[in-house]
Design an enzyme around this catalytic site. Structure first.
Site, PDB file in Angstrom:
ATOM      1  N   HIS A 120       0.844  -1.200   0.000  1.00  0.00           N
ATOM      2  CA  HIS A 120       0.000   0.000   0.000  1.00  0.00           C
ATOM      3  C   HIS A 120       0.878   1.248   0.000  1.00  0.00           C
ATOM      4  O   HIS A 120       1.882   1.314   0.711  1.00  0.00           O
ATOM      5  CB  HIS A 120      -0.915   0.002   1.228  1.00  0.00           C
ATOM      6  CG  HIS A 120      -2.013   1.008   1.160  1.00  0.00           C
ATOM      7  ND1 HIS A 120      -1.811   2.347   1.425  1.00  0.00           N
ATOM      8  CD2 HIS A 120      -3.331   0.878   0.843  1.00  0.00           C
ATOM      9  CE1 HIS A 120      -2.958   2.993   1.289  1.00  0.00           C
ATOM     10  NE2 HIS A 120      -3.897   2.128   0.931  1.00  0.00           N
ATOM     11  N   GLU A 122       0.580   4.110   1.385  1.00  0.00           N
ATOM     12  CA  GLU A 122       0.770   4.702   2.714  1.00  0.00           C
ATOM     13  C   GLU A 122       1.918   4.026   3.449  1.00  0.00           C
ATOM     14  O   GLU A 122       2.769   4.696   4.049  1.00  0.00           O
ATOM     15  CB  GLU A 122      -0.507   4.595   3.547  1.00  0.00           C
ATOM     16  CG  GLU A 122      -0.329   5.122   4.968  1.00  0.00           C
ATOM     17  CD  GLU A 122      -1.529   4.868   5.862  1.00  0.00           C
ATOM     18  OE1 GLU A 122      -1.321   4.680   7.078  1.00  0.00           O
ATOM     19  OE2 GLU A 122      -2.675   4.854   5.361  1.00  0.00           O
ATOM     20  N   THR A 158      -3.243   3.546   8.892  1.00  0.00           N
ATOM     21  CA  THR A 158      -4.335   4.344   9.464  1.00  0.00           C
ATOM     22  C   THR A 158      -5.720   3.765   9.227  1.00  0.00           C
ATOM     23  O   THR A 158      -6.668   4.127   9.930  1.00  0.00           O
ATOM     24  CB  THR A 158      -4.309   5.775   8.899  1.00  0.00           C
ATOM     25  OG1 THR A 158      -4.399   5.717   7.469  1.00  0.00           O
ATOM     26  CG2 THR A 158      -3.033   6.503   9.296  1.00  0.00           C
ATOM     27  N   SER A 214      -9.324   0.794  -2.368  1.00  0.00           N
ATOM     28  CA  SER A 214      -9.388   1.538  -1.105  1.00  0.00           C
ATOM     29  C   SER A 214      -9.273   0.596   0.088  1.00  0.00           C
ATOM     30  O   SER A 214     -10.152  -0.238   0.329  1.00  0.00           O
ATOM     31  CB  SER A 214     -10.707   2.321  -1.029  1.00  0.00           C
ATOM     32  OG  SER A 214     -10.944   2.788   0.278  1.00  0.00           O
ATOM     33  N   SER A 215      -8.193   0.750   0.849  1.00  0.00           N
ATOM     34  CA  SER A 215      -7.980  -0.107   2.017  1.00  0.00           C
ATOM     35  C   SER A 215      -9.097   0.039   3.039  1.00  0.00           C
ATOM     36  O   SER A 215      -9.616  -0.952   3.555  1.00  0.00           O
ATOM     37  CB  SER A 215      -6.638   0.221   2.680  1.00  0.00           C
ATOM     38  OG  SER A 215      -6.488  -0.475   3.899  1.00  0.00           O
TER      39      SER A 215
END
EC number: 1.17.7.4
Length: 275
Positions: A120, A122, A158, A214-215
């Site tokens: 990912h 992020e 997050t 989208s996680s």
């Protein structure tokens, strides 16, 4: 059939902030998708001439680069600035928090463990801030064969599920001398997850709206599916199959943090018009 939206859903603070930044910087390009929602990316390009570039090396001196909400690796940010690219940082403040923690704790000699998806964007960014490296895991079993220092700092992506993060923490704490656990799961993620957990327990069909990449939307879908077997993850109203709703009495709806209100409303309208 009753249709009800979860108590908390959709755009979070970080996404709203990033969209505003992008809209205020017309004729720019984002480095990577600003958010994980292709329809909103298309709207920004059409209405505000905000393009999309996947290679940070393609930005030339004087170009304007808007940094995605997920953040980018530390070295790439440094390269952009060194090349005199006009950097506009739309990284979510909730994402910069684990970046800072990783850097500070790594420099203090702690072993950095990150709970999240190594692929990912992020996590690619957060991991880069650990001066002496970091290990990324998704489940406690991945920690079993690792030789770790006695001092550990633990952070989370997050958008992950709180209960899964606690499993990692509960594995580490009894086994190591010092474990610093930082709550880096954002408030909006927690609130949306709790809301979908609540509504999915009383619904006989759940619709979760959000980008396929989208996680946080994937986490909402996972929670929903635990409580309501007829749960569906869609990107917009075009993904709906109205046969899903046959003989259903309660439809619950939630949406990921990067799903704009206009897409949610289109889905609600389409379902209402079908019954």
């Amino acid at each position: 059939m009753k249709i009800e939206l979860a108590e908390s859903y959709g755009f979070c603070f970080g996404v709203k902030r990033a969209i505003k930044i992008a809209e205020d910087n017309k004729n720019s390009s984002t480095y990577g998708p600003l958010i994980h929602n292709s329809k909103e990316i298309e709207r920004l390009e059409k209405d505000f001439k905000v393009g999309l570039t996947d290679d940070h090396k393609s930005f030339a001196s004087g170009d304007k680069a808007v940094i995605r909400t997920h953040g980018i690796p530390k070295n790439e940010l440094a390269e952009l600035k060194a090349n005199n690219v006009d950097v506009v940082d739309a990284t979510c403040p909730y994402v910069t928090k684990p970046q800072q923690i990783c850097q500070e704790m790594s420099e203090q000699g702690y072993e950095i463990i990150i709970f999240g998806d190594d692929a990912h964007p992020e996590i690619k960014g957060v991991k880069s801030y650990a001066t002496y490296g970091a290990r990324v895991v998704t489940m406690p079993s991945e920690l079993e064969d690792l030789k770790l220092k006695d001092r550990i700092a633990l952070v989370a992506q997050t958008t992950r599920k709180v209960e899964d993060y606690l499993e990692i923490a509960n594995y580490l704490i009894p086994r190591y001398k010092e474990v610093r656990v930082f709550n880096t799961i954002c408030n909006a993620t927690f609130e949306n997850q709790e809301a979908v957990r609540k509504i999915s327990k009383k619904a006989d069909i759940m619709i979760i709206i959000g980008g396929k990449n989208s996680s946080n939307t994937k986490q909402l879908f996972s929670i929903s599916e635990d409580n309501c077997t007829d749960s569906y993850h869609i990107e917009d109203e075009n993904d709906l199959d109205f046969s899903w709703f046959k003989e259903k009495k309660f439809c619950g709806i939630s949406a990921g943090a990067s799903t704009p209100d206009w897409i949610i409303q289109n889905v609600v309208n389409a379902i209402q018009n079908s019954i």
